[in-house]
Scaffold this motif. Structure first.
Motif, PDB file in Angstrom:
ATOM      1  N   GLN A 173       5.979 -13.202 -12.155  1.00 28.02           N
ATOM      2  CA  GLN A 173       5.508 -13.484 -10.803  1.00 28.02           C
ATOM      3  C   GLN A 173       4.316 -12.579 -10.480  1.00 28.02           C
ATOM      4  O   GLN A 173       4.346 -11.378 -10.753  1.00 28.02           O
ATOM      5  CB  GLN A 173       6.607 -13.238  -9.764  1.00 28.02           C
ATOM      6  N   PRO A 174       3.230 -13.138  -9.919  1.00 23.66           N
ATOM      7  CA  PRO A 174       2.107 -12.296  -9.515  1.00 23.66           C
ATOM      8  C   PRO A 174       2.576 -11.169  -8.590  1.00 23.66           C
ATOM      9  O   PRO A 174       3.371 -11.395  -7.668  1.00 23.66           O
ATOM     10  CB  PRO A 174       1.185 -13.270  -8.780  1.00 23.66           C
ATOM     11  N   THR A 175       2.080  -9.973  -8.848  1.00 21.77           N
ATOM     12  CA  THR A 175       2.570  -8.778  -8.161  1.00 21.77           C
ATOM     13  C   THR A 175       1.406  -7.907  -7.727  1.00 21.77           C
ATOM     14  O   THR A 175       0.416  -7.774  -8.443  1.00 21.77           O
ATOM     15  CB  THR A 175       3.500  -7.974  -9.088  1.00 21.77           C
ATOM     16  N   VAL A 176       1.540  -7.317  -6.548  1.00 21.17           N
ATOM     17  CA  VAL A 176       0.582  -6.322  -6.064  1.00 21.17           C
ATOM     18  C   VAL A 176       1.348  -5.023  -5.855  1.00 21.17           C
ATOM     19  O   VAL A 176       2.284  -4.971  -5.049  1.00 21.17           O
ATOM     20  CB  VAL A 176      -0.092  -6.764  -4.749  1.00 21.17           C
ATOM     21  N   ILE A 177       0.970  -3.986  -6.603  1.00 19.32           N
ATOM     22  CA  ILE A 177       1.589  -2.666  -6.477  1.00 19.32           C
ATOM     23  C   ILE A 177       0.634  -1.797  -5.671  1.00 19.32           C
ATOM     24  O   ILE A 177      -0.519  -1.595  -6.072  1.00 19.32           O
ATOM     25  CB  ILE A 177       1.859  -2.042  -7.857  1.00 19.32           C
ATOM     26  N   TYR A 178       1.081  -1.309  -4.530  1.00 20.93           N
ATOM     27  CA  TYR A 178       0.197  -0.591  -3.619  1.00 20.93           C
ATOM     28  C   TYR A 178       0.845   0.726  -3.176  1.00 20.93           C
ATOM     29  O   TYR A 178       2.071   0.873  -3.222  1.00 20.93           O
ATOM     30  CB  TYR A 178      -0.126  -1.468  -2.391  1.00 20.93           C
ATOM     31  N   PRO A 179       0.057   1.712  -2.719  1.00 19.31           N
ATOM     32  CA  PRO A 179       0.612   3.002  -2.309  1.00 19.31           C
ATOM     33  C   PRO A 179       1.430   2.887  -1.019  1.00 19.31           C
ATOM     34  O   PRO A 179       0.972   2.298  -0.036  1.00 19.31           O
ATOM     35  CB  PRO A 179      -0.625   3.880  -2.089  1.00 19.31           C
ATOM     36  N   ALA A 180       2.613   3.448  -1.032  1.00 21.79           N
ATOM     37  CA  ALA A 180       3.469   3.455   0.152  1.00 21.79           C
ATOM     38  C   ALA A 180       2.985   4.505   1.152  1.00 21.79           C
ATOM     39  O   ALA A 180       2.332   5.488   0.791  1.00 21.79           O
ATOM     40  CB  ALA A 180       4.908   3.743  -0.246  1.00 21.79           C
ATOM     41  N   ARG A 181       3.317   4.298   2.403  1.00 19.41           N
ATOM     42  CA  ARG A 181       3.014   5.276   3.439  1.00 19.41           C
ATOM     43  C   ARG A 181       3.912   6.509   3.267  1.00 19.41           C
ATOM     44  O   ARG A 181       5.022   6.412   2.779  1.00 19.41           O
ATOM     45  CB  ARG A 181       3.269   4.684   4.826  1.00 19.41           C
ATOM     46  N   GLY A 182       3.429   7.657   3.703  1.00 23.59           N
ATOM     47  CA  GLY A 182       4.279   8.837   3.786  1.00 23.59           C
ATOM     48  C   GLY A 182       4.309   9.725   2.565  1.00 23.59           C
ATOM     49  O   GLY A 182       5.055  10.711   2.550  1.00 23.59           O
ATOM     50  N   ILE A 183       3.497   9.419   1.526  1.00 25.36           N
ATOM     51  CA  ILE A 183       3.602  10.235   0.317  1.00 25.36           C
ATOM     52  C   ILE A 183       3.025  11.633   0.521  1.00 25.36           C
ATOM     53  O   ILE A 183       3.350  12.548  -0.238  1.00 25.36           O
ATOM     54  CB  ILE A 183       2.917   9.557  -0.890  1.00 25.36           C
ATOM     55  N   GLY A 184       2.205  11.815   1.558  1.00 26.89           N
ATOM     56  CA  GLY A 184       1.638  13.132   1.813  1.00 26.89           C
ATOM     57  C   GLY A 184       2.687  14.184   2.111  1.00 26.89           C
ATOM     58  O   GLY A 184       2.496  15.367   1.814  1.00 26.89           O
TER      59      GLY A 184
END
Length: 328
Positions: free
Chosen positions: A233-244
């Motif tokens: 399945q086409p997938t978009v992996i993106y940065p989650a909020r809050g990693i700081g």
């Protein structure tokens, strides 16, 4: 260069979120190689220095082109089958990869690195793809237990909070608001999701009813990763909020400690994002039974609210709880 994912009517019905400990394991390994770009994860990188020295990651490095961008076999980070898949479930699917699919994807990956296909390790992998799949799964399993499993409750809590936040965006503003807020490198226009990636050429992919999987990640930052040709399945992996703030410990205000007590104040201060009992216990170093008792008291006092998310109960501060935690 951009990757355009073109949606049809059926694709709009097949947009989903998921969390993948397998994908996070491989993104964490990439972070090891790009440490100079990852100020957010420096505390984790320092803790892992000795552990990494004792791991032989060379079978995986062979299929993760670096430093130039290249193709990593899709079967290594295949899209999870369920929204909250466990690592063992995903690892079993990796081990069950069809050898023909594995060989084709490994050959494509090796072609990105001059000399890799002709190296002893490259030739061995292509000659016996079934054995190569098991070897790669073994290395992934060791990396998971050494590098991520001790921190997974904390990571999972952040990723679950991310999905809950994006779900509220979707409910309040539809796809336009959802895609506009995910990442600056994503844009939505005229039924097409454009992903600006590090690829060297532009691509267009018709989703053809497969929809798209949105996979938040702690370790993919600062990149956005997309693709996955059929059968995936086409997938978009993106940065989650809050990693700081992922690796920093929450500190409660002194006045809040005097009012609630040290542990109860720490629980309230830790809830910048919704979290489960187990995630809070892991982050604060407290017994789950103790955290559960504190959560019940705080909820009964109107400082927290709870809701079920999948198999877990997530706790979040109410406006009153937020005001107390902020010292207002």
């Amino acid at each position: 260069m951009p990757l355009d994912l073109r949606f049809g009517a059926d694709d709009l019905l097949r947009i989903r979120f998921a969390i993948s400990p397998l994908c996070e394991t491989h993104e964490a390994l990439r972070t090891l190689r790009r440490a100079h770009r990852h100020a957010y994860h420096l505390p984790w990188l320092r803790r892992m220095r000795e552990t990494v020295a004792g791991l032989d990651l060379s079978p995986l490095w062979l299929f993760m082109p670096y430093p130039s961008p290249g193709y990593t076999p899709d079967f290594l980070g295949r899209p999870p089958g369920s929204p909250l898949a466990g690592f063992d479930e995903e690892l079993a699917r990796l081990r069950a990869t069809d050898p023909g699919v594995a060989r084709a994807e490994m050959a494509k990956s090796l072609a990105c690195t001059p000399g890799a296909a002709g190296s002893p390790a490259g030739r061995a992998a292509l000659a016996d793809p079934a054995r190569a799949v098991q070897q790669l799964a073994d290395v992934t399993e060791r990396a998971w237990h050494a590098l991520l499993a001790p921190y997974w409750p904390r990571l999972r809590a952040l990723l679950e909070a991310e999905i809950a936040y994006r779900s509220r965006q979707l409910a309040g503003g539809g796809l336009q608001r959802l895609f506009a807020g995910l990442d600056p490198r994503l844009s939505w226009s005229g039924g097409t999701l454009t992903v600006r990636t590090s690829a060297e050429f532009a691509q267009l992919q018709d989703l053809d009813g497969r929809g798209v999987l949105l996979l938040p990640s702690v370790f993919v930052w600062p990149d956005v990763v997309s693709g996955f040709d059929p059968p995936w399945q086409p997938t978009v992996i993106y940065p989650a909020r809050g990693i700081g703030g992922l690796w920093t410990e929450p500190e409660a205000d002194a006045a809040l400690v005097r009012l609630l007590g040290a542990n109860r104040a720490a629980v309230l201060a830790a809830l910048d994002e919704p979290a489960s009992t187990s995630a809070l216990a892991h982050r604060l170093g407290l017994a789950p039974s103790s955290v559960s008792a504190h959560l019940s008291v705080l909820r009964d006092a109107g400082l927290l609210a709870s809701r079920r998310h999948g198999h877990q109960v997530l706790y979040a501060r109410t406006p009153l709880g937020g005001a107390l935690a902020a010292g207002r």
